[in-house]
Design a protein around this motif. Structure first.
Motif, PDB file in Angstrom:
ATOM      1  N   PHE A 123       2.475   1.578  -3.578  1.00  0.00           N
ATOM      2  CA  PHE A 123       1.575   2.341  -4.366  1.00  0.00           C
ATOM      3  C   PHE A 123       1.096   3.198  -4.301  1.00  0.00           C
ATOM      4  O   PHE A 123       1.101   4.521  -5.102  1.00  0.00           O
ATOM      5  CB  PHE A 123       0.237   1.597  -4.433  1.00  0.00           C
ATOM      6  N   ALA A 124       1.024   4.251  -3.048  1.00  0.00           N
ATOM      7  CA  ALA A 124       0.784   5.645  -2.883  1.00  0.00           C
ATOM      8  C   ALA A 124       2.263   6.078  -3.364  1.00  0.00           C
ATOM      9  O   ALA A 124       1.226   7.327  -3.707  1.00  0.00           O
ATOM     10  CB  ALA A 124       0.570   5.331  -1.249  1.00  0.00           C
ATOM     11  N   LYS A 137       2.409   6.511  -7.096  1.00  0.00           N
ATOM     12  CA  LYS A 137       0.920   7.397  -7.254  1.00  0.00           C
ATOM     13  C   LYS A 137       0.907   9.136  -7.107  1.00  0.00           C
ATOM     14  O   LYS A 137       1.110   9.659  -8.214  1.00  0.00           O
ATOM     15  CB  LYS A 137      -0.234   7.321  -6.632  1.00  0.00           C
ATOM     16  N   GLU A 156       1.075  -0.908  -0.136  1.00  0.00           N
ATOM     17  CA  GLU A 156      -0.604   0.272  -0.127  1.00  0.00           C
ATOM     18  C   GLU A 156       0.285   1.257  -0.229  1.00  0.00           C
ATOM     19  O   GLU A 156       0.509   1.853  -0.560  1.00  0.00           O
ATOM     20  CB  GLU A 156      -0.940   0.041   1.115  1.00  0.00           C
ATOM     21  N   ASP A 206      -2.223   3.445 -12.690  1.00  0.00           N
ATOM     22  CA  ASP A 206      -1.855   2.349 -11.690  1.00  0.00           C
ATOM     23  C   ASP A 206      -1.192   1.373 -12.696  1.00  0.00           C
ATOM     24  O   ASP A 206      -0.844   0.360 -11.604  1.00  0.00           O
ATOM     25  CB  ASP A 206      -2.641   2.623 -10.834  1.00  0.00           C
ATOM     26  N   GLU A 207      -1.415   1.685 -14.151  1.00  0.00           N
ATOM     27  CA  GLU A 207      -1.368   0.183 -14.724  1.00  0.00           C
ATOM     28  C   GLU A 207       0.684   0.286 -14.581  1.00  0.00           C
ATOM     29  O   GLU A 207       1.214  -1.624 -14.228  1.00  0.00           O
ATOM     30  CB  GLU A 207      -1.280   0.053 -15.645  1.00  0.00           C
ATOM     31  N   ASP A 208       1.087   1.497 -14.222  1.00  0.00           N
ATOM     32  CA  ASP A 208       2.415   1.302 -14.768  1.00  0.00           C
ATOM     33  C   ASP A 208       2.921   0.399 -13.521  1.00  0.00           C
ATOM     34  O   ASP A 208       3.948   0.001 -13.679  1.00  0.00           O
ATOM     35  CB  ASP A 208       3.024   1.988 -14.961  1.00  0.00           C
ATOM     36  N   SER A 209       2.931   0.903 -12.231  1.00  0.00           N
ATOM     37  CA  SER A 209       2.954   0.585 -10.616  1.00  0.00           C
ATOM     38  C   SER A 209       2.578  -0.554 -10.593  1.00  0.00           C
ATOM     39  O   SER A 209       3.688  -1.181  -9.955  1.00  0.00           O
ATOM     40  CB  SER A 209       2.072   1.887 -10.214  1.00  0.00           C
TER      41      SER A 209
END
Lengths: 225, 225
Positions: free
Chosen positions: B130-131, B134, B127, B140-143
């Protein structure tokens, strides 16, 4: 992983039991489901004594490794790499042949990951790849590190494809959703958003993405020289 | 890998056998060498009936997975990731905590690779990562694809470190030299040159190299937006 010679208990040249050779043994072994395959079951099928078998194959683990080597070598040839027009295509050809080689192992792939230096079984693709990288101007150290990274990435991707085939589902998002469902909806907002997006990391798009990451940075390594 | 709840046969809230709980079981299990650990041996050590054990742990495989989860979670915290000053440091912190988590598993690490979505056991570091991604501007797809790649790379590197510790040697160059020694010295000139160079791909320099490859290309993904 040991070389084929080390897995066979005695050199074949020393003499072979009448009516039995390694090819026959492996052919019969391939007709079993992996979970049913044992040296005793194999001896029964070949109608030979268990001892005659152990003349060729030390134990069950060696038999599985031999089957894995055979299957992998059938798919991992240096042709595509040697014929590539540039170093980028050579890396891509290596990745393709490596991934399809692992996938061809099916249930045997599990015996590879901690079984070790898989890439060293077939020397031709690795030699061809190092030749292309040197020709392009990469230092030998960068080449070794790039090929090591590429092999890890390919092995990981092949594992995902096999897992997806076995489970008929993507296990990572399923596990994540299971974990999130137990918690308050207000927690983990990034993970909630990601899971709703539903990106499939078990398909060829993931390997393509990882290859682009490697190729882009490799170009920069070259340009910096 | 299944969640901890799925591995335990009955919910603990339903009632526990007097004098036995999961923590006790795991503590006793940790005192075994993995090769000696079985449910029967464990029952004997705990002086309980084999059936009392199976109330908590389904089978040997589940026991190993529980031990792996416990060990991994002890090392895989989100702290370093959440405290990172930028997305690059966040990716590095994630890699460090991930690799040290796997290494802490020792002999149990082997049960992880095909056991599945390890990263989903501890939600906090994922989490937090990902934060940060972003916030930096990644889609989000690249992440998702970046974090998937990073996890594969870390798992592969941790495997190499463990293999090196177990064997006290680098198995890939040893296997390669063994193969080359059987062939004429004039063949495979690139592989001969590479093996003489002796680059160690089992040390932290290899992970640093792979992190640089990922970070450099990720910067370009951001810049292209």
């Amino acid at each position: 992983m040991k070389s084929k010679d080390e897995l066979i208990t005695s050199p074949r040249a020393q003499g072979q039991r009448a009516g039995l050779d390694l090819e026959q043994i492996l052919e019969a072994a391939r007709s079993f489901r992996p979970e049913d395959l044992s040296l005793s079951a194999l001896a029964l099928k070949l109608k030979v004594d268990r001892k005659a078998l152990s003349y060729y194959v030390k134990d069950r683990k060696s038999l599985f490794q031999l089957l894995a080597i055979e299957a992998f070598n059938g798919h991992f040839s240096g042709l595509g790499v040697a014929e590539a027009v540039d170093w980028q295509s050579a890396l891509k050809a290596y990745a393709e042949t490596f991934v399809s080689g692992i996938i061809s192992l099916g249930a045997f792939a599990e015996h590879i990951w901690f079984g070790d230096p898989l890439t060293m079984i077939s020397l031709d693709p690795v030699e061809a790849l190092f030749a292309k990288l040197k020709e392009a101007g990469f230092s030998d150290e960068d080449s070794v590190r790039l090929v090591t990274m590429l092999s890890t990435v390919c092995l990981g991707h092949a594992r995902d494809i096999l897992t997806y085939r076995n489970n008929k589902s993507q296990s990572r998002p399923i596990a994540l959703r299971g974990a999130l469902d137990k918690l308050a909806a207000t927690q983990y907002e990034n993970l909630h958003r990601i899971i709703e997006l539903g990106v499939n990391t078990y398909s060829v798009e993931q390997l393509d993405f990882e290859m682009e990451i490697i190729l882009n940075s490799a170009s920069r390594l070259l340009a910096a020289k």
